[in-house]
Design a protein around this motif. Sequence first.
Motif, PDB file in Angstrom:
ATOM      1  N   TRP A   1       0.180   8.413   0.609  1.00 57.89           N
ATOM      2  CA  TRP A   1       1.454   7.287   0.492  1.00 57.89           C
ATOM      3  C   TRP A   1       2.246   8.406   0.283  1.00 57.89           C
ATOM      4  CZ3 TRP A   1       5.888   8.543  -2.549  1.00 57.89           C
ATOM      5  CH2 TRP A   1       5.627   9.348  -3.939  1.00 57.89           C
TER       6      TRP A   1
ATOM      7  N   ASP B   1      -6.619   2.296   0.845  1.00 57.21           N
ATOM      8  CA  ASP B   1      -6.687   2.352  -0.979  1.00 57.21           C
ATOM      9  C   ASP B   1      -8.253   2.868  -1.183  1.00 57.21           C
ATOM     10  OD1 ASP B   1      -7.060   0.208  -3.716  1.00 57.21           O
ATOM     11  OD2 ASP B   1      -5.790   1.927  -3.370  1.00 57.21           O
TER      12      ASP B   1
ATOM     13  N   TRP C   1     -13.734   3.522   0.810  1.00 51.85           N
ATOM     14  CA  TRP C   1     -11.957   2.667   1.266  1.00 51.85           C
ATOM     15  C   TRP C   1     -12.284   0.799   1.013  1.00 51.85           C
ATOM     16  CZ3 TRP C   1      -8.291   5.139   3.097  1.00 51.85           C
ATOM     17  CH2 TRP C   1      -8.054   6.686   3.469  1.00 51.85           C
ATOM     18  N   THR C   2     -11.092   0.872  -0.393  1.00 51.18           N
ATOM     19  CA  THR C   2     -11.311  -0.861  -0.830  1.00 51.18           C
ATOM     20  C   THR C   2     -11.126  -1.616   0.556  1.00 51.18           C
ATOM     21  OG1 THR C   2     -10.418   0.055  -2.962  1.00 51.18           O
ATOM     22  CG2 THR C   2     -10.279  -1.847  -2.497  1.00 51.18           C
ATOM     23  N   TYR C   3     -10.628  -1.319   1.719  1.00 50.00           N
ATOM     24  CA  TYR C   3      -9.867  -2.496   2.369  1.00 50.00           C
ATOM     25  C   TYR C   3     -10.119  -1.607   3.749  1.00 50.00           C
ATOM     26  CZ  TYR C   3      -7.397  -4.478  -1.798  1.00 50.00           C
ATOM     27  OH  TYR C   3      -7.191  -4.964  -2.992  1.00 50.00           O
TER      28      TYR C   3
ATOM     29  N   SER D   1      -0.960   3.767  -2.074  1.00 50.50           N
ATOM     30  CA  SER D   1      -2.175   4.102  -1.370  1.00 50.50           C
ATOM     31  C   SER D   1      -2.204   5.492   0.086  1.00 50.50           C
ATOM     32  CB  SER D   1      -3.086   2.786  -1.144  1.00 50.50           C
ATOM     33  OG  SER D   1      -2.420   2.572  -2.649  1.00 50.50           O
TER      34      SER D   1
ATOM     35  N   PHE E   1       0.641  -1.126   0.410  1.00 47.83           N
ATOM     36  CA  PHE E   1       0.347   0.153  -0.210  1.00 47.83           C
ATOM     37  C   PHE E   1       0.633   1.360   0.055  1.00 47.83           C
ATOM     38  CE2 PHE E   1      -4.307  -1.779   0.424  1.00 47.83           C
ATOM     39  CZ  PHE E   1      -4.070  -2.975   0.660  1.00 47.83           C
TER      40      PHE E   1
ATOM     41  N   THR F   1     -11.057   5.061  -2.370  1.00 44.14           N
ATOM     42  CA  THR F   1     -11.242   5.542  -3.957  1.00 44.14           C
ATOM     43  C   THR F   1     -12.305   7.139  -3.987  1.00 44.14           C
ATOM     44  OG1 THR F   1     -13.222   4.476  -3.689  1.00 44.14           O
ATOM     45  CG2 THR F   1     -11.304   3.225  -4.543  1.00 44.14           C
TER      46      THR F   1
END
Length: 118
Positions: A53, A99, A105-107, A32, A29, A101
Amino acid sequence: QVQLVESGGGLVQTGGSLRLSCAASGRTFSTSRMGWFRQAPGKEREFVASISWSGRTIYYTDSVKGRFTISRANAKNTVYLQMNSLKPEDTAVYYCAADRTDTSWTYWGQGTQVTVSS
């Protein structure tokens, strides 16, 4: 399989400190945005802090500004949340997210309990 594992939660007295860690595995990550959220009993999950990041862009919710510090170690795929001057209203389950977007959030991690006694 991507996993985010939080640690460092616990019981602390008002005015105390805790340092949360979120270790990511399954992918890097390092490019990210990562963040921390929390959910108190009977309340919706709320944003706490996020970090780009590079670490150069950081956001905090107003209630934790000056008390919490988010940081990251890309070589360790880990993000941290240093929490100082803790208050009972900081009591919640704290979640790590990764992560970002445009809309979500993806995770997400499984959460770690933080309890601040008065």
